[in-house]
Design a protein around this motif. Structure first.
Motif, short mmCIF file in Angstrom:
data_model
loop_
_atom_site.label_atom_id
_atom_site.label_comp_id
_atom_site.label_asym_id
_atom_site.label_seq_id
_atom_site.Cartn_x
_atom_site.Cartn_y
_atom_site.Cartn_z
N LEU A 64 0.80 -1.43 -0.29
CA LEU A 64 0.20 0.05 -0.03
C LEU A 64 1.06 1.06 -0.33
O LEU A 64 0.66 2.48 -0.32
N GLU A 73 -7.13 7.50 3.77
CA GLU A 73 -6.89 6.07 3.18
C GLU A 73 -6.06 5.02 2.75
O GLU A 73 -6.42 3.93 3.04
N ARG A 77 -7.01 1.32 4.14
CA ARG A 77 -6.83 0.79 3.14
C ARG A 77 -6.26 -0.80 4.04
O ARG A 77 -6.09 -2.17 3.60
N LYS A 81 -7.33 -4.21 4.61
CA LYS A 81 -6.41 -5.76 3.88
C LYS A 81 -5.82 -6.76 5.54
O LYS A 81 -5.92 -7.76 4.96
#
Length: 469
Positions: A64, A73, A77, A81
């Motif tokens: 990422l 963000e 994320r 994950k």
């Protein structure tokens, strides 16, 4: 002369145009056929499963920090994950919530990224042509529909409605047996006259993909149901036997290959209300699939490796089910046994309903309250655990309870969360006798010892406890 030349030229041009048109039409038809063939292959269960595996692998392994996300963000994320990794691991342990999460993600991947729709979904499973559906397809649809109404009682309701737990004769056998056949599933499916929406069809496809990817193959939904247990690999011909047959009896081998004689990988049984019932319409398909299920189903809490030198494992699953797995050369084939225990509060009045029940119930209550040594024995599935749970209700609240088990099965603290109860179990390094020795040093008033034993009295030697079950 000029007129004749003009007519000849026009005729040649017409013929040439006709030939070119035929070539173009043939090429277009070929392209259409190739597109249809490609489309048919694209929406098979195998292709969809490969896509799901690849996408989930990409999601869990992506770095990422390399894609320039904002701080907010990036955090979102990362949490997503981590949640997916946790769910992919937890669903293999029998966690129904993690299973639900993974299936919802697969549903979204297929509907939003893969492009499934009302037309092509039937290329994975022929929902619109019942004659092409296999017995497993029909069973999956039936369980899905019943589950919408009855939840995890779906299989129980299906069995009760159509008396599938009754003794019956099947072709080729001289004695009756407890079995559910493909013909019965076909008949039930026809009677139910089920109409599925696109969402329903996709949900059935998602379940089929999930059970081949992260689940327990054909028993995945069956294992979740509120039944007494499920097992596999306990009947049929072992794989090692096939090579012997090939060398001695070619005709018998042909019957095996034509699925007229069941193999070990065709063996799926359920334990329902104290009766073992064979699901003749379900199969793992191959020995390798049965082996995969056996290697995954016992892994909760890392109990150690199942190997040729250590040919069995006894463990529990995330939902408290007991699982026993065996493998060659300790056993003749790979096999597993999942035993489920209902932790709902039971009472003696609910269990004992025969004539003279009042006297029997009063006797049991007096024995428990009098702190007598009690032994409950009987065959598997006769109700020992349920009876024990009901009897414990009559132990005085002031008495502390200590439990010694081979594997955690009673889960008394789920039933009596406010009582002083502690359970112990055997491990590779701590024997049952050592566990009992430790219990003597605690403040327990009642010792409950649960062991499989050929000499029931041996479990109560030198226990110095107020009560023993």
């Amino acid at each position: 002369m000029n007129l004749m030349n003009m007519l000849a030229i026009l005729l040649v041009l017409a013929i040439a145009g006709f030939i070119v048109a035929r070539i173009l039409v043939a090429r277009k038809n070929q392209e259409v056929e190739e597109d249809v063939e490609k489309d048919d292959k694209t929406y098979t269960l195998e292709m969809m499963t490969a896509f799901v595996k690849r996408r989930l692998d990409e999601i869990t392994k992506i770095n990422l920090y390399d894609i320039g996300l904002s701080e907010e963000e990036l955090k979102r994320r990362k949490n997503k994950k981590y949640e997916l990794k946790k769910a992919l691991k937890g669903c293999t342990y029998g966690d129904v919530n993690d299973k639900k999460y993974v299936k919802e993600l697969i549903f979204d991947l297929l509907s939003k990224e893969y492009g499934t729709d009302e037309t092509n979904i039937s290329k994975a499973i022929p929902f619109d042509i019942p004659s092409l559906l296999t017995a497993q397809d029909k069973f999956d649809i039936l369980i899905y529909v019943y589950k919408q109404q009855f939840g995890y009682e779906a299989l129980t309701e299906l069995i009760k409605k159509y008396n599938l737990d009754s003794l019956k004769y099947i072709s080729g056998e001289s004695k009756p047996s407890y079995v559910i056949t493909s013909e019965e599933i076909d008949d039930i499916f026809e009677k139910e006259n089920i109409v599925l929406s696109y969402k329903d069809k996709l949900s059935v496809v998602v379940q089929r993909i999930y059970q081949q990817y992260k689940g327990y193959s054909s028993i995945d939904e069956v294992r979740d149901m509120n039944i007494d247990g499920v097992s596999g690999g306990v009947s049929g011909l072992p794989e090692s036997f096939l090579s012997q047959v090939a060398q001695t009896d070619g005709d018998y081998l042909d019957q095996i290959l034509e699925n007229k004689v069941p193999r070990a990988c065709d063996s799926i049984w359920i334990f329902f209300h104290g009766v073992s019932i064979r699901l003749a319409f379900l199969t793992f398909g191959t020995e390798s699939e049965l082996k995969r299920v056996c290697q995954n189903i016992y892994k909760y809490n890392n109990p150690g490796q199942l190997s040729d030198s250590n040919g069995y494992k006894i463990n529990e699953m995330k939902d408290g089910s007991r699982v026993v797995v065996v493998r060659p050369s300790f056993s003749e084939t790979w096999a597993f046994f999942v035993r489920k225990f209902d932790v709902k509060r039971a009472t003696l009045e609910q269990i004992i309903t025969c004539d003279g029940k009042d006297e029997a119930i009063d006797l049991l209550k007096f024995l428990v309250k009098g702190a007598r040594i009690i032994s409950l024995t009987g065959e598997q599935g006769c109700g020992k655990t349920t009876m024990l749970m009901a009897m414990i209700e009559n132990i005085y609240e002031t008495m502390n309870i200590r439990v010694q088990e081979v594997a955690f099965e009673l889960h008394l603290r789920k039933i009596y969360p406010t009582r002083n109860i502690l359970s112990f179990r055997e491990t590779e390094t701590v024997s049952g006798q050592e566990g009992l020795d430790v219990q003597k040093k605690t403040d327990g008033s009642v010792n409950i010892i649960r062991r499989g034993c050929n000499r029931p009295s041996c479990c109560m030697d030198d226990t110095s406890c107020s009560s023993c079950f």
